[in-house]
Design an enzyme around this catalytic site. Sequence first.
Site, PDB file in Angstrom:
ATOM      1  N   CYS A   2       0.838  -1.188   0.000  1.00 14.49           N
ATOM      2  CA  CYS A   2       0.000   0.000   0.000  1.00 14.49           C
ATOM      3  C   CYS A   2       0.883   1.253   0.000  1.00 14.49           C
ATOM      4  O   CYS A   2       2.019   1.210   0.461  1.00 14.49           O
ATOM      5  CB  CYS A   2      -0.937   0.089   1.188  1.00 14.49           C
ATOM      6  SG  CYS A   2      -2.013  -1.333   1.380  1.00 14.49           S
ATOM      7  N   ARG A  27       3.928  -0.624  -4.751  1.00 16.80           N
ATOM      8  CA  ARG A  27       3.704  -1.074  -3.371  1.00 16.80           C
ATOM      9  C   ARG A  27       2.339  -1.718  -3.181  1.00 16.80           C
ATOM     10  O   ARG A  27       2.062  -2.317  -2.142  1.00 16.80           O
ATOM     11  CB  ARG A  27       3.826   0.117  -2.431  1.00 16.80           C
ATOM     12  CG  ARG A  27       5.223   0.609  -2.459  1.00 16.80           C
ATOM     13  CD  ARG A  27       5.506   1.555  -1.359  1.00 16.80           C
ATOM     14  NE  ARG A  27       6.929   1.562  -1.154  1.00 16.80           N
ATOM     15  CZ  ARG A  27       7.537   1.114  -0.072  1.00 16.80           C
ATOM     16  NH1 ARG A  27       6.855   0.627   0.921  1.00 16.80           N
ATOM     17  NH2 ARG A  27       8.837   1.159   0.022  1.00 16.80           N
ATOM     18  N   TRP A  75      -3.092  -2.634  -1.437  1.00 20.02           N
ATOM     19  CA  TRP A  75      -2.861  -4.079  -1.550  1.00 20.02           C
ATOM     20  C   TRP A  75      -3.779  -4.706  -0.501  1.00 20.02           C
ATOM     21  O   TRP A  75      -3.588  -4.536   0.694  1.00 20.02           O
ATOM     22  CB  TRP A  75      -1.395  -4.408  -1.263  1.00 20.02           C
ATOM     23  CG  TRP A  75      -1.060  -5.850  -1.477  1.00 20.02           C
ATOM     24  CD1 TRP A  75      -0.626  -6.428  -2.655  1.00 20.02           C
ATOM     25  CD2 TRP A  75      -1.114  -6.907  -0.513  1.00 20.02           C
ATOM     26  NE1 TRP A  75      -0.417  -7.775  -2.460  1.00 20.02           N
ATOM     27  CE2 TRP A  75      -0.706  -8.094  -1.168  1.00 20.02           C
ATOM     28  CE3 TRP A  75      -1.461  -6.978   0.831  1.00 20.02           C
ATOM     29  CZ2 TRP A  75      -0.643  -9.333  -0.522  1.00 20.02           C
ATOM     30  CZ3 TRP A  75      -1.412  -8.215   1.478  1.00 20.02           C
ATOM     31  CH2 TRP A  75      -0.992  -9.364   0.796  1.00 20.02           C
ATOM     32  N   ASN A  99      -2.103   2.521   5.858  1.00 21.11           N
ATOM     33  CA  ASN A  99      -1.282   1.340   5.555  1.00 21.11           C
ATOM     34  C   ASN A  99      -1.158   0.549   6.841  1.00 21.11           C
ATOM     35  O   ASN A  99      -0.934   1.133   7.900  1.00 21.11           O
ATOM     36  CB  ASN A  99       0.134   1.737   5.129  1.00 21.11           C
ATOM     37  CG  ASN A  99       0.164   2.308   3.727  1.00 21.11           C
ATOM     38  OD1 ASN A  99      -0.842   2.320   3.027  1.00 21.11           O
ATOM     39  ND2 ASN A  99       1.331   2.790   3.333  1.00 21.11           N
ATOM     40  N   GLY A 100      -1.246  -0.779   6.732  1.00 18.33           N
ATOM     41  CA  GLY A 100      -1.093  -1.606   7.935  1.00 18.33           C
ATOM     42  C   GLY A 100      -2.379  -2.369   8.224  1.00 18.33           C
ATOM     43  O   GLY A 100      -3.255  -2.483   7.357  1.00 18.33           O
ATOM     44  N   GLU A 483      16.599 -19.202  -5.407  1.00 16.04           N
ATOM     45  CA  GLU A 483      16.304 -17.825  -5.791  1.00 16.04           C
ATOM     46  C   GLU A 483      15.813 -17.778  -7.249  1.00 16.04           C
ATOM     47  O   GLU A 483      14.885 -17.039  -7.577  1.00 16.04           O
ATOM     48  CB  GLU A 483      17.556 -16.942  -5.577  1.00 16.04           C
ATOM     49  CG  GLU A 483      17.503 -15.544  -6.144  1.00 16.04           C
ATOM     50  CD  GLU A 483      16.350 -14.686  -5.636  1.00 16.04           C
ATOM     51  OE1 GLU A 483      15.664 -15.076  -4.679  1.00 16.04           O
ATOM     52  OE2 GLU A 483      16.119 -13.627  -6.245  1.00 16.04           O
ATOM     53  N   LYS A 487      12.131 -16.331  -8.517  1.00 12.37           N
ATOM     54  CA  LYS A 487      11.972 -15.279  -9.530  1.00 12.37           C
ATOM     55  C   LYS A 487      11.019 -15.747 -10.615  1.00 12.37           C
ATOM     56  O   LYS A 487      10.138 -15.024 -11.051  1.00 12.37           O
ATOM     57  CB  LYS A 487      13.344 -14.943 -10.119  1.00 12.37           C
ATOM     58  CG  LYS A 487      13.652 -13.508 -10.341  1.00 12.37           C
ATOM     59  CD  LYS A 487      14.095 -12.739  -9.140  1.00 12.37           C
ATOM     60  CE  LYS A 487      13.241 -12.827  -7.914  1.00 12.37           C
ATOM     61  NZ  LYS A 487      13.810 -12.258  -6.732  1.00 12.37           N
ATOM     62  N   GLU A 490       7.356 -15.959  -9.377  1.00 12.82           N
ATOM     63  CA  GLU A 490       6.832 -14.641  -8.994  1.00 12.82           C
ATOM     64  C   GLU A 490       6.360 -13.814 -10.190  1.00 12.82           C
ATOM     65  O   GLU A 490       5.324 -13.168 -10.127  1.00 12.82           O
ATOM     66  CB  GLU A 490       7.963 -13.908  -8.257  1.00 12.82           C
ATOM     67  CG  GLU A 490       7.608 -12.580  -7.688  1.00 12.82           C
ATOM     68  CD  GLU A 490       8.775 -11.976  -6.900  1.00 12.82           C
ATOM     69  OE1 GLU A 490       9.930 -12.426  -7.065  1.00 12.82           O
ATOM     70  OE2 GLU A 490       8.528 -11.044  -6.130  1.00 12.82           O
ATOM     71  N   HIS A 506      15.170 -38.749  -3.966  1.00 16.60           N
ATOM     72  CA  HIS A 506      14.331 -38.945  -2.783  1.00 16.60           C
ATOM     73  C   HIS A 506      12.904 -38.458  -3.019  1.00 16.60           C
ATOM     74  O   HIS A 506      12.153 -38.276  -2.080  1.00 16.60           O
ATOM     75  CB  HIS A 506      14.959 -38.235  -1.580  1.00 16.60           C
ATOM     76  CG  HIS A 506      16.331 -38.739  -1.289  1.00 16.60           C
ATOM     77  ND1 HIS A 506      16.563 -39.961  -0.709  1.00 16.60           N
ATOM     78  CD2 HIS A 506      17.552 -38.217  -1.552  1.00 16.60           C
ATOM     79  CE1 HIS A 506      17.872 -40.165  -0.605  1.00 16.60           C
ATOM     80  NE2 HIS A 506      18.493 -39.119  -1.117  1.00 16.60           N
ATOM     81  N   LYS A 603       5.543  -4.717  -3.231  1.00 19.07           N
ATOM     82  CA  LYS A 603       6.984  -4.627  -3.032  1.00 19.07           C
ATOM     83  C   LYS A 603       7.403  -4.763  -1.568  1.00 19.07           C
ATOM     84  O   LYS A 603       8.299  -5.500  -1.247  1.00 19.07           O
ATOM     85  CB  LYS A 603       7.474  -3.294  -3.611  1.00 19.07           C
ATOM     86  CG  LYS A 603       8.981  -3.091  -3.518  1.00 19.07           C
ATOM     87  CD  LYS A 603       9.722  -4.079  -4.396  1.00 19.07           C
ATOM     88  CE  LYS A 603      11.223  -3.932  -4.356  1.00 19.07           C
ATOM     89  NZ  LYS A 603      11.880  -5.109  -4.938  1.00 19.07           N
TER      90      LYS A 603
END
Length: 608
Positions: A2, A27, A75, A99-100, A483, A487, A490, A506, A603
Amino acid sequence: MCGIVGYIGDKNAQSFLISGLKRLEYRGYDSAGIATLSEKGKATLIRAKGKIANLEEKVAKNKRSDTTGIGHTRWATHGEPSEKNAHPHKAGSIYLVHNGIIENYKAIKEHLKDHEFKSDTDTEVLAALINSFYSDGKHSLADAVVQALKLAKGTYGIAVISENNPDEIIVARSGSPLVIGVGNGETLIASDASALVGHTKNAIYLKDGEIARVTKDSIEVKTLNSEPVSAKVEEIETNLAAIQKGGYDHFLLKEIMEQPDSLAETLRGRIDAKNGTVTLGGPGLSESELRRISHLVIVGCGTAYYAGVLAGYYIEQFTPGITIEPVIASEYRYKQSYLPENSLALIVSQSGETADTLACLREIKKQGIKTIGIVNAIGSTIAREVDGGTYVHVGPEISVASTKAFTSQVIAMVMFGITMAQAKGVKNTILRPYINEIAKLPTEIKKVLDGSADQIKKITKKYTKYEHGIYLGRDVAYPTAMEGALKMKEISYLDANAYAFGELKHGPLALVDDRFFEVAILPKGHLYDKAISNVQEVLARGGHMVVFTNEDSFDLPVENVVKITTQLEIFAPILMNILSQLFAYNMAVAKGNNVDQPRNLAKSVTVE
Ligand code: M6R
């Protein structure tokens, strides 16, 4: 997660709010809105589902010359993305952006029986609570906000305006950043200083538990207990070029291509290849403190966590007697775990605002353990709360997918490890190869970008038909594979997962079929031959494999191989990770996805 903006001055508020929201769109981007006030206090509320562009279209049809206003890009946490759930939320004469998360919103809502709630959000409950104090006529807006915040539990960065007084904005924070831009005859509000760049260079970073009443030419900061705060005006370090695409189609590509320079910034003044030394001023630990460290816990989320895992592999290689414990912040914060004496914590975060990482930092500090930040965002909450730190200095990372931050986080942590090893008396002959390679890394990254970007682009086209990806590696190549897979999932939305090569038999080997492709990270080194055997096991089962390697003699019949020529051996996996970044980027472009703002993500994850 947000974004908040606000404006009070003589200029057009709508136009600052929209341009500021565009800067913060990375964001949160599922809905957005603005509320502005005319000189006489007439309010105009405009909200839209989806991107800021949708809001902008609506604003273009409803232009106002108002000079006070607040805005928000969302968001979703409570309530689906929709116009009714978009901020600002109205209650009586007040408008609120937040925000929050207000954790006790249900309990508060039960007490506000007279208020007719129009949204599913916790934020509207906070707005109604503020209004319940304000509308009694006995409280100023600032006092009403204080009363409400004393009852609210959770995290917030907020901005509030009222139709009754268009000459003020009230802002407050607890656990979610808020910056006040100090202008000339105007005051600007943002949850991230990047929205202020180009408008003012001076800003006050509000601290947790502080509230400010701002007008166009005054800023009065207090604690929630009404103690006056003499707030420090700091310089905003970001420049305009750093937050623009600079000719690239996407921020992500710009940030991948920037890595030679961004890593050079991480190294600047810290590494001396000629004399074989590393000097980090920020951690502020004495030689004897460094010598005593026997347990290093590395805390992060997502990419920052993988950076910690990879750095941990390296630090273990040259530091005898050290135990390294990379941990996922969201897990670690609730673990009943006591760190041994002589522990030190590295707190890794690009944004410096990630809620789970911040919570771990606070828990670890309670145990009396020293904390060192590996942070990018200057002045962020984590950077402020750690005992010492090493900024990675990669500049703003706008794309939601983290790239340049990862590379620099790994190297910053390895540099910290080297300073610790130096203090512990580890011989220079052991550390020298690491220092030499780190110094060469920016140039070697450039060579890889120049030499392999086109090849990766071509190869990617062949892999768009698959539904799943398996990333494989051993030792340092394993966190590199993790990583790479993150990526890919995402931004391309492909189901991609990483496994240690040795784990294949395994279980994961059962997956190999025509719906899957495999990415093998194959650096030269003591486990290369073992990894080659694993590659053969996949090929024998009809795998569709692409190999990233620096071994020139690699000649197995895989579908595609990207060979990089590099002087590096120790840090070759960092170069291979850059190939993975390009692979994921091209896949996302080929699929027509929103590369910089992948669905469902944001973000900076400032909520738990
Ligand atoms: O700002 P932080 O480094 O604390 O963020 C941690 C993660 O949220 C972040 O790395 C996330 O995993 C990225 N979007 C991955 O590309």
